[in-house]
Scaffold this motif. Structure first.
Motif, mmCIF file in Angstrom:
data_model
loop_
_atom_site.group_PDB
_atom_site.id
_atom_site.type_symbol
_atom_site.label_atom_id
_atom_site.label_comp_id
_atom_site.label_asym_id
_atom_site.label_seq_id
_atom_site.Cartn_x
_atom_site.Cartn_y
_atom_site.Cartn_z
ATOM 1 N N VAL A 56 0.832 -1.198 0.000
ATOM 2 C CA VAL A 56 0.000 0.000 0.000
ATOM 3 C C VAL A 56 0.872 1.256 0.000
ATOM 4 O O VAL A 56 0.586 2.236 -0.689
ATOM 5 C CB VAL A 56 -0.937 0.006 1.228
ATOM 6 N N GLU A 57 1.979 1.192 0.747
ATOM 7 C CA GLU A 57 2.863 2.348 0.866
ATOM 8 C C GLU A 57 4.231 1.893 1.329
ATOM 9 O O GLU A 57 4.351 0.989 2.165
ATOM 10 C CB GLU A 57 2.278 3.351 1.863
ATOM 11 N N VAL A 58 5.295 2.514 0.806
ATOM 12 C CA VAL A 58 6.656 2.270 1.273
ATOM 13 C C VAL A 58 7.373 3.602 1.399
ATOM 14 O O VAL A 58 7.071 4.551 0.674
ATOM 15 C CB VAL A 58 7.443 1.341 0.327
ATOM 16 N N SER A 59 8.334 3.676 2.321
ATOM 17 C CA SER A 59 9.082 4.921 2.491
ATOM 18 C C SER A 59 10.429 4.635 3.130
ATOM 19 O O SER A 59 10.585 3.697 3.915
ATOM 20 C CB SER A 59 8.304 5.921 3.361
ATOM 21 N N VAL A 60 11.420 5.461 2.755
ATOM 22 C CA VAL A 60 12.746 5.455 3.379
ATOM 23 C C VAL A 60 13.095 6.917 3.611
ATOM 24 O O VAL A 60 13.225 7.689 2.664
ATOM 25 C CB VAL A 60 13.809 4.782 2.491
ATOM 26 N N GLY A 70 24.687 7.592 8.361
ATOM 27 C CA GLY A 70 23.418 8.280 8.608
ATOM 28 C C GLY A 70 22.323 7.288 8.926
ATOM 29 O O GLY A 70 22.402 6.110 8.551
ATOM 30 N N ASN A 71 21.295 7.744 9.619
ATOM 31 C CA ASN A 71 20.194 6.868 10.008
ATOM 32 C C ASN A 71 19.007 7.048 9.062
ATOM 33 O O ASN A 71 18.683 8.173 8.679
ATOM 34 C CB ASN A 71 19.741 7.179 11.438
ATOM 35 N N VAL A 72 18.385 5.931 8.685
ATOM 36 C CA VAL A 72 17.186 5.989 7.862
ATOM 37 C C VAL A 72 16.052 5.250 8.565
ATOM 38 O O VAL A 72 16.261 4.226 9.223
ATOM 39 C CB VAL A 72 17.404 5.379 6.458
ATOM 40 N N ALA A 73 14.830 5.789 8.436
ATOM 41 C CA ALA A 73 13.622 5.141 8.934
ATOM 42 C C ALA A 73 12.945 4.460 7.754
ATOM 43 O O ALA A 73 12.512 5.126 6.810
ATOM 44 C CB ALA A 73 12.694 6.165 9.580
ATOM 45 N N VAL A 74 12.872 3.134 7.795
ATOM 46 C CA VAL A 74 12.311 2.330 6.707
ATOM 47 C C VAL A 74 10.927 1.854 7.137
ATOM 48 O O VAL A 74 10.756 1.349 8.250
ATOM 49 C CB VAL A 74 13.213 1.125 6.398
ATOM 50 N N ALA A 75 9.918 2.011 6.268
ATOM 51 C CA ALA A 75 8.547 1.634 6.633
ATOM 52 C C ALA A 75 7.788 1.128 5.412
ATOM 53 O O ALA A 75 8.049 1.551 4.283
ATOM 54 C CB ALA A 75 7.814 2.814 7.260
ATOM 55 N N ALA A 76 6.836 0.222 5.677
ATOM 56 C CA ALA A 76 5.982 -0.301 4.603
ATOM 57 C C ALA A 76 4.628 -0.685 5.180
ATOM 58 O O ALA A 76 4.533 -1.175 6.309
ATOM 59 C CB ALA A 76 6.626 -1.521 3.949
ATOM 60 N N VAL A 77 3.587 -0.443 4.403
ATOM 61 C CA VAL A 77 2.239 -0.920 4.721
ATOM 62 C C VAL A 77 1.881 -1.957 3.662
ATOM 63 O O VAL A 77 1.930 -1.662 2.467
ATOM 64 C CB VAL A 77 1.217 0.233 4.712
ATOM 65 N N VAL A 78 1.557 -3.173 4.118
ATOM 66 C CA VAL A 78 1.315 -4.285 3.203
ATOM 67 C C VAL A 78 -0.027 -4.930 3.539
ATOM 68 O O VAL A 78 -0.358 -5.129 4.706
ATOM 69 C CB VAL A 78 2.429 -5.345 3.293
#
Length: 260
Positions: A56-60, A70-78
């Protein structure tokens, strides 16, 4: 005649049905197909009728710079309409991270998430690919991008006010005091060396930090020849950038020496 009448009555009414001739209990007995789960006979749907997960949605999200951690916030809605998503992973190799980074499910937000430290080696728009797997083994992929800026230009140290005090006389050992102001606009000065070889001292003499960005050295020298001499200062910052400053001083002849 009575016997014939009896046979006629049996033919007209038929024999009573026997137990083995009864249709199964609760079955209409007319050959119709019974309601099931949408397939003939109510059987389980074949595997090829299942659908894979859907992203549904992905983001970095993160501020990334080449060659800097560096720090990254990884997220996904499945979503999965006919099963359960059992795992989600992200390929972070293009931004200097793991090629198979597992994400954890956050029941509060309904997202699969991970916080990861990465070190990009290449700038520009970089790709991150997600892989979701459900309980039937079906998979789905999604891709997003994140910008990585080029390496920042390191500014070298800034040097000011070089100074040397003390008598400089040929063949005479004297104590001198050397100082210089060394600062760095975007980092930290880690060392300052002074070349005192022309005045009879160490060619790579370490100086020590004092107050207000001043670096100092106190020690003895014995010049070997008279005239104008050059003292060279070299400062180095925490990223290896260097700056140089020079100071000219006069070395005198010993007292009573007559110039040719």
């Amino acid at each position: 005649m009575l016997a014939g009448l009896a046979a006629l009555l049996i033919f007209a009414t038929g024999c009573p049905p026997q137990d083995g001739d009864q249709p199964p209990s609760g079955t209409p007995g007319d050959g119709s197909v019974q309601p099931g789960d949408g397939t003939t006979g109510g059987s389980t749907p074949p595997d090829d009728a299942l659908t894979p997960p859907t992203f549904v949605e992905v983001s970095v999200v993160g501020d990334l710079v080449v060659a800097e951690a560096g720090n990254v916030a990884v997220a996904a809605v499945v979503d999965d309409t006919d099963g359960t998503v059992i795992s989600v992973a992200a390929n972070l190799a293009d931004i200097g991270g793991p090629a198979n980074q597992p994400l954890s499910f956050d029941s509060t937000t309904g997202q699969w998430v991970a916080d990861v430290t990465v070190t990009p080696t290449v700038g520009g728009s970089r790709r991150v690919t997600f892989l979701a797997t459900d309980d039937a083994g079906l998979t789905a992929e999604a891709t997003t991008t994140i910008p990585v800026t080029g390496a920042t230009t390191n500014q070298p140290p800034e040097l000011a006010n070089p100074d040397l005090t003390g008598a400089l006389v040929v063949g005479v050992v004297n104590t001198i005091f050397v100082s210089i102001v060394a600062s760095d606009p975007d980092g930290q000065v880690v060392s300052v060396l002074v070349d005192l070889s022309e005045v009879g001292g160490n060619p790579s003499q370490a100086m020590v930090p004092a107050e207000q960005s001043t670096w100092e050295f106190t020690g003895q020298v014995a010049p070997r020849s008279p005239g104008v001499k050059t003292v060279v200062f070299v400062a180095t910052d925490d990223l290896g950038a260097t700056s140089t400053a020079m100071l000219t001083v006069d070395v005198a002849e010993p007292s009573g020496t007559t110039q040719p």
